[in-house]
Design an enzyme around this catalytic site. Structure first.
Site, PDB file in Angstrom:
ATOM      1  N   GLY A 110       0.827  -1.278   0.056  1.00  0.00           N
ATOM      2  CA  GLY A 110       0.123  -0.042  -0.149  1.00  0.00           C
ATOM      3  C   GLY A 110       0.860   1.329   0.071  1.00  0.00           C
ATOM      4  N   THR A 112       2.605   4.354  -1.531  1.00  0.00           N
ATOM      5  CA  THR A 112       2.440   5.107  -2.778  1.00  0.00           C
ATOM      6  C   THR A 112       3.730   5.850  -3.216  1.00  0.00           C
ATOM      7  OG1 THR A 112       1.581   6.956  -1.631  1.00  0.00           O
ATOM      8  CG2 THR A 112      -0.155   5.329  -2.273  1.00  0.00           C
ATOM      9  N   ALA A 136      -2.452  -1.224  -4.336  1.00  0.00           N
ATOM     10  CA  ALA A 136      -3.208  -0.305  -4.546  1.00  0.00           C
ATOM     11  C   ALA A 136      -3.031   1.142  -4.036  1.00  0.00           C
ATOM     12  CB  ALA A 136      -4.542  -0.715  -3.725  1.00  0.00           C
ATOM     13  N   SER A 137      -3.428   1.828  -4.722  1.00  0.00           N
ATOM     14  CA  SER A 137      -2.991   3.451  -4.062  1.00  0.00           C
ATOM     15  C   SER A 137      -3.598   3.924  -2.795  1.00  0.00           C
ATOM     16  CB  SER A 137      -3.139   4.514  -5.197  1.00  0.00           C
ATOM     17  OG  SER A 137      -4.530   4.511  -5.484  1.00  0.00           O
ATOM     18  N   ASN A 138      -4.927   2.900  -2.578  1.00  0.00           N
ATOM     19  CA  ASN A 138      -5.812   3.009  -1.453  1.00  0.00           C
ATOM     20  C   ASN A 138      -6.395   1.657  -1.393  1.00  0.00           C
ATOM     21  OD1 ASN A 138      -7.846   4.147   0.260  1.00  0.00           O
ATOM     22  ND2 ASN A 138      -7.574   5.746  -0.188  1.00  0.00           N
ATOM     23  N   PHE A 139      -6.580   1.108  -0.144  1.00  0.00           N
ATOM     24  CA  PHE A 139      -7.092  -0.139   0.191  1.00  0.00           C
ATOM     25  C   PHE A 139      -8.377   0.219   0.530  1.00  0.00           C
ATOM     26  CE2 PHE A 139      -3.040  -1.769  -0.545  1.00  0.00           C
ATOM     27  CZ  PHE A 139      -3.153  -3.034  -0.914  1.00  0.00           C
ATOM     28  N   HIS A 171      -4.140  15.240   3.290  1.00  0.00           N
ATOM     29  CA  HIS A 171      -3.805  14.242   4.127  1.00  0.00           C
ATOM     30  C   HIS A 171      -3.057  14.939   5.346  1.00  0.00           C
ATOM     31  CE1 HIS A 171      -4.457  11.753   0.687  1.00  0.00           C
ATOM     32  NE2 HIS A 171      -4.739  10.714   1.421  1.00  0.00           N
ATOM     33  N   HIS A 172      -2.396  14.216   6.259  1.00  0.00           N
ATOM     34  CA  HIS A 172      -1.630  14.308   7.269  1.00  0.00           C
ATOM     35  C   HIS A 172      -0.443  15.008   7.031  1.00  0.00           C
ATOM     36  CE1 HIS A 172       0.629  10.679   6.974  1.00  0.00           C
ATOM     37  NE2 HIS A 172      -0.362  10.137   6.711  1.00  0.00           N
ATOM     38  N   LYS A 175       2.514  12.737   5.560  1.00  0.00           N
ATOM     39  CA  LYS A 175       2.358  12.132   4.123  1.00  0.00           C
ATOM     40  C   LYS A 175       3.504  12.688   3.425  1.00  0.00           C
ATOM     41  CE  LYS A 175      -0.410  10.528   0.487  1.00  0.00           C
ATOM     42  NZ  LYS A 175       0.118   9.089   0.549  1.00  0.00           N
ATOM     43  N   GLY A 181      -1.373   8.964  -4.017  1.00  0.00           N
ATOM     44  CA  GLY A 181      -1.563   7.903  -5.057  1.00  0.00           C
ATOM     45  C   GLY A 181      -2.939   7.791  -5.539  1.00  0.00           C
TER      46      GLY A 181
END
Length: 286
Positions: A110, A112, A136-139, A171-172, A175, A181
């Protein structure tokens, strides 16, 4: 409607969602495979949550590899794992996958910021060497559904050229990659289905220290992705179509990292009976 009312509605939806989630049995989500032995590569915030979800679904975490114990790739515990779940950083993910491949492990990744530049190589390794990578860029299951909705909306908007499109992601502050991603995946889904957009470009990049690239002027066929890094934001993605008269907007907002962790464990279960280069659409049958 005032801003306070909007915040109240968001709070109510969040609270109801959390309560409803608590009533669901995590073992009943998807069909679970036999119990697995899992190796975790990366034991930060996501690694801890993935471990918690895996244990709740009856699996065993046999090995945890982080920056300080890289030699454990050669340990008996790593050798005993059925699958490795990798959540690290853009600078280390590629090598982590190769190390797992060298030890004949299927990998769920996961991380990115690395896959795009190595996608062809990974596809070749999976096809010619029999490796398995689920990336995956996001699960998040919700994000997978959101991505499908995003593609369908782009198809509908293709005939209405008065609407311009922009993506915003939040995002936080920890990151490292921007755009996210997930935002890139959303952009690719739009470009595939919206004839007037040929490529995506980085737009505004805003952090708690200030704003960059705010004077950027894109070409008409470029899709802007604006990025914001705010506190401990779990992840919000918004796709907006706007013209002089109105705008249409769709948003996915994560309340916690639990959804990402669950998706990663579901992917690990999925690769027990599947192989090759896989993604979230395979799991979700989208």
């Amino acid at each position: 409607m005032g801003l306070g009312s909007t915040k109240a509605q968001i709070w109510c939806r969040k609270s109801l969602g959390e309560e409803r989630y608590k009533t669901n049995n995590i073992d009943n989500i998807f069909i679970k495979t036999n119990n697995m032995k899992i190796a975790l590569i990366g034991y930060g915030k996501m690694g801890h949550i993935i471990e918690e979800v895996a244990l709740k679904r009856g699996h065993e975490v046999v090995c945890k590899i982080d920056v300080n114990n890289q030699n454990d790739f050669d340990s008996d515990l790593f050798a005993s794992a059925d699958v490795a779940i990798e959540f690290t950083s853009p600078s280390t993910a590629y090598n982590n996958c190769l190390k797992a491949f060298e030890r004949n492990k299927k990998v769920v990744s996961g991380s990115t910021g690395w896959f795009e530049s190595h996608k062809e190589e990974m596809a070749k390794r999976c096809k010619e060497e029999g490796k398995t990578l689920f990336w995956a860029s996001n699960f998040s299951i919700g994000v997978a559904l959101f991505s499908a909705l995003n593609k369908r909306l782009a198809q509908l908007m293709n005939g209405f050229s008065q609407y311009d499109c922009v993506i915003e992601e939040q995002h936080h502050t920890e990151k490292k990659d921007a755009p996210s991603g997930t935002a890139i995946t959303l952009a690719e889904g739009i470009i595939e289905n919206l004839d007037r957009k040929k490529s995506w470009v980085k737009g505004i990049f805003c952090t708690e220290e200030g704003m960059k690239n705010d004077d950027f002027t894109p070409k008409d066929d470029e899709l802007i992705i604006d990025s914001f890094r705010i506190g401990d934001e779990k992840g919000t993605h918004t796709v907006t179509y706007e013209c002089e008269d109105d705008f249409i907007s769709i948003t996915h907002k994560a309340y916690s990292r639990n959804g990402f962790a669950l998706g990663a464990v579901l992917a690990a279960e999925y690769v027990q009976s599947h192989e090759g280069l896989l993604g979230i659409n395979d799991l979700m049958n989208l």
